[in-house]
Design an enzyme around this catalytic site. Structure first.
Site, PDB file in Angstrom:
ATOM      1  N   ARG A 181      36.918  40.576  43.334  1.00 15.46           N
ATOM      2  CA  ARG A 181      36.443  41.634  42.440  1.00 15.46           C
ATOM      3  C   ARG A 181      35.826  41.110  41.153  1.00 15.46           C
ATOM      4  O   ARG A 181      34.738  41.505  40.757  1.00 15.46           O
ATOM      5  CB  ARG A 181      37.615  42.525  41.997  1.00 15.46           C
ATOM      6  CG  ARG A 181      37.930  43.655  42.860  1.00 15.46           C
ATOM      7  CD  ARG A 181      39.399  44.006  42.674  1.00 15.46           C
ATOM      8  NE  ARG A 181      40.162  42.979  43.368  1.00 15.46           N
ATOM      9  CZ  ARG A 181      40.471  43.056  44.624  1.00 15.46           C
ATOM     10  NH1 ARG A 181      40.210  44.133  45.294  1.00 15.46           N
ATOM     11  NH2 ARG A 181      41.085  42.079  45.230  1.00 15.46           N
ATOM     12  N   THR A 182      36.573  40.241  40.465  1.00 16.81           N
ATOM     13  CA  THR A 182      36.154  39.876  39.115  1.00 16.81           C
ATOM     14  C   THR A 182      34.819  39.133  39.151  1.00 16.81           C
ATOM     15  O   THR A 182      33.916  39.425  38.375  1.00 16.81           O
ATOM     16  CB  THR A 182      37.258  39.047  38.427  1.00 16.81           C
ATOM     17  OG1 THR A 182      38.475  39.785  38.507  1.00 16.81           O
ATOM     18  CG2 THR A 182      36.941  38.781  36.977  1.00 16.81           C
ATOM     19  N   LYS A 204      34.568  15.399  43.616  1.00 18.27           N
ATOM     20  CA  LYS A 204      34.330  13.955  43.476  1.00 18.27           C
ATOM     21  C   LYS A 204      35.018  13.430  42.226  1.00 18.27           C
ATOM     22  O   LYS A 204      34.703  12.346  41.741  1.00 18.27           O
ATOM     23  CB  LYS A 204      32.824  13.672  43.389  1.00 18.27           C
ATOM     24  CG  LYS A 204      32.049  14.134  44.618  1.00 18.27           C
ATOM     25  CD  LYS A 204      30.559  13.836  44.432  1.00 18.27           C
ATOM     26  CE  LYS A 204      29.730  14.400  45.571  1.00 18.27           C
ATOM     27  NZ  LYS A 204      28.290  14.305  45.267  1.00 18.27           N
ATOM     28  N   ARG A 207      37.240  31.369  34.964  1.00 12.42           N
ATOM     29  CA  ARG A 207      38.580  31.637  35.505  1.00 12.42           C
ATOM     30  C   ARG A 207      39.211  30.301  35.874  1.00 12.42           C
ATOM     31  O   ARG A 207      38.578  29.465  36.524  1.00 12.42           O
ATOM     32  CB  ARG A 207      38.514  32.543  36.734  1.00 12.42           C
ATOM     33  CG  ARG A 207      39.870  32.663  37.412  1.00 12.42           C
ATOM     34  CD  ARG A 207      39.915  33.710  38.492  1.00 12.42           C
ATOM     35  NE  ARG A 207      40.012  35.041  37.931  1.00 12.42           N
ATOM     36  CZ  ARG A 207      40.328  36.115  38.641  1.00 12.42           C
ATOM     37  NH1 ARG A 207      40.545  36.007  39.941  1.00 12.42           N
ATOM     38  NH2 ARG A 207      40.423  37.295  38.065  1.00 12.42           N
ATOM     39  N   HIS A 244      43.723  38.329  30.843  1.00 10.53           N
ATOM     40  CA  HIS A 244      42.617  38.783  31.680  1.00 10.53           C
ATOM     41  C   HIS A 244      41.999  39.974  30.956  1.00 10.53           C
ATOM     42  O   HIS A 244      42.147  41.120  31.378  1.00 10.53           O
ATOM     43  CB  HIS A 244      43.169  39.181  33.056  1.00 10.53           C
ATOM     44  CG  HIS A 244      42.142  39.376  34.126  1.00 10.53           C
ATOM     45  ND1 HIS A 244      40.776  39.377  33.893  1.00 10.53           N
ATOM     46  CD2 HIS A 244      42.287  39.589  35.461  1.00 10.53           C
ATOM     47  CE1 HIS A 244      40.143  39.575  35.039  1.00 10.53           C
ATOM     48  NE2 HIS A 244      41.032  39.712  35.998  1.00 10.53           N
TER      49      HIS A 244
HETATM   50  C1  NCD Z   1      44.215  39.844  39.430  1.00 11.02           C
HETATM   51  C2  NCD Z   1      44.009  38.458  38.904  1.00 11.02           C
HETATM   52  O1  NCD Z   1      43.386  37.625  39.568  1.00 11.02           O
HETATM   53  O2  NCD Z   1      44.434  38.244  37.795  1.00 11.02           O
HETATM   54  N1  NCD Z   1      43.182  40.419  40.105  1.00 11.02           N
HETATM   55  C3  NCD Z   1      42.036  40.810  39.459  1.00 11.02           C
HETATM   56  O3  NCD Z   1      41.414  40.070  38.727  1.00 11.02           O
HETATM   57  N2  NCD Z   1      41.605  42.076  39.661  1.00 11.02           N
HETATM   58  C4  NCD Z   1      45.574  40.144  39.878  1.00 11.02           C
HETATM   59  C5  NCD Z   1      46.142  39.406  41.059  1.00 11.02           C
HETATM   60  O4  NCD Z   1      45.671  38.350  41.473  1.00 11.02           O
HETATM   61  O5  NCD Z   1      47.146  39.907  41.579  1.00 11.02           O
END
Ligand code: NCD
Length: 317
Positions: free
Chosen positions: A54-55, A82, A104, A132
């Site tokens: 999603r993100t 590498k 991320r 987040h």
């Molecule tokens: C979450 C995350 O990756 O922090 N998902 C998201 O970004 N919508 C929550 C999760 O991994 O459970």
């Protein structure tokens, strides 16, 4: 705004501003051609060291709808394999002349390190268990669009609070906007201390459920657990799962939320997602508009928002 690293950096006024700008981008998203030239010539890179559906897609969609160029850095096919360090990777990306990086990483604090190494703007898309912020913003937007405001709402966050960056950012954002936040979890899935967190611990889901305006479910983040923290998934569901029978005890106007990915049959029963109180799909849709607002506020001209016309004129639905 130069970076978006944490909710606390924004404060209530900063959150409100992003939600206000999001309204305009929800309107853009509803157009026949949901694209504006606001960030033409800007380049946005996604630097994801951890899995995401999603993100990552949401940020890329948001950037494309603002006419920015996008690049995706996929760790599994990069020189990270590498032995290239994070710093060298970041400096390589920066040398290409990019404007923003969406990061991320499995370790808390990485977006701050990256921001110290580059001139470009950095957006935190999840750092370890820590934060987040765009998830919290889209959650605030979704609640606000259904209930008008978060002021005075009773929000229960259920499940693996300990390992959840979503919980940390959501608690900060919900409390900043005036909601009363409770956490509901087995003691093993709470952080060792909640000192300084603007939350109460509820005794059980069944006790608090009828009083909640929002029930926010979290996945058990088993990839972050180093030991067995719950007796079994069956027992977890029995105490903390939003089952169909629990749903019957929820207020008719309450909202059911989940950041995804869901583990159906554990924290949420399959039929719960079809209930009109579930806004899980709306969360995903609002995520694109919220991220458009964040990118616009970071990379736009800085002038008061005057929304440009669609890229092709005369195409309004
Ligand atoms: C979450 C995350 O990756 O922090 N998902 C998201 O970004 N919508 C929550 C999760 O991994 O459970």
């Amino acid at each position: 705004m130069k970076h978006l690293l944490s909710i606390d950096d924004l404060g209530p006024a900063g959150i409100e501003e992003i939600l206000r700008v999001t309204d305009s981008f929800v309107e853009v998203s509803e157009r026949a051609i949901p694209k504006v030239p606001a960030l033409r010539g800007k380049t946005v890179v996604s630097l994801f060291y951890e899995d995401s559906t999603r993100t990552r897609l949401s940020f890329e969609t948001a950037a494309k709808r603002l006419s920015a160029d996008t690049m995706t850095f996929s760790v599994s096919s990069s020189s990270v394999n590498k032995g290239e360090s994070l710093r060298d990777t970041v400096e390589t990306i920066e040398a290409m002349g990019i404007d923003a990086v969406v990061v991320r990483h499995r370790s808390a604090g990485v977006p701050w390190r990256v921001a110290g190494w580059m001139q470009a703007s950095v957006i935190n898309a999840g750092d370890g268990w820590h934060e987040h912020p765009t998830q919290a913003l889209l959650d605030c937007y979704t609640i606000r669009s259904r209930r008008g405001s978060l002021q005075g709402l009773r929000i229960g966050i259920v499940g693996d609070i300990k390992h959840s960056r979503v919980a940390r950012s959501d608690i900060a954002a919900f409390a900043a906007l005036g909601a009363s936040v409770s956490v509901i979890a087995p003691p093993t899935l709470l952080p060792p201390s909640l000192d300084g967190w603007p939350v109460q611990v509820a005794p059980s889901l069944d006790a608090i459920l009828p009083d909640l305006d929002v029930v926010y479910l979290l996945r058990l983040q088993r990839e972050r657990m180093t030991e067995a923290l719950i007796p079994s998934l069956r027992e977890y569901r029995a105490c903390y799962g939003l089952t169909a029978s629990r749903l019957a005890r929820l207020d008719p106007d309450a909202l059911v939320m989940h950041p995804g990915p869901m583990n159906r049959g554990v924290e949420i029963d399959a039929e719960v997602t079809d209930d009109p109180r579930s806004v899980i799909t709306a969360q995903v849709a609002n995520g694109v508009a919220v991220r458009m607002a964040v990118l616009y506020l970071i990379l736009g001209s800085g002038a008061e928002l005057r929304l440009p016309e669609p890229v092709l004129s005369g195409t309004r639905a």
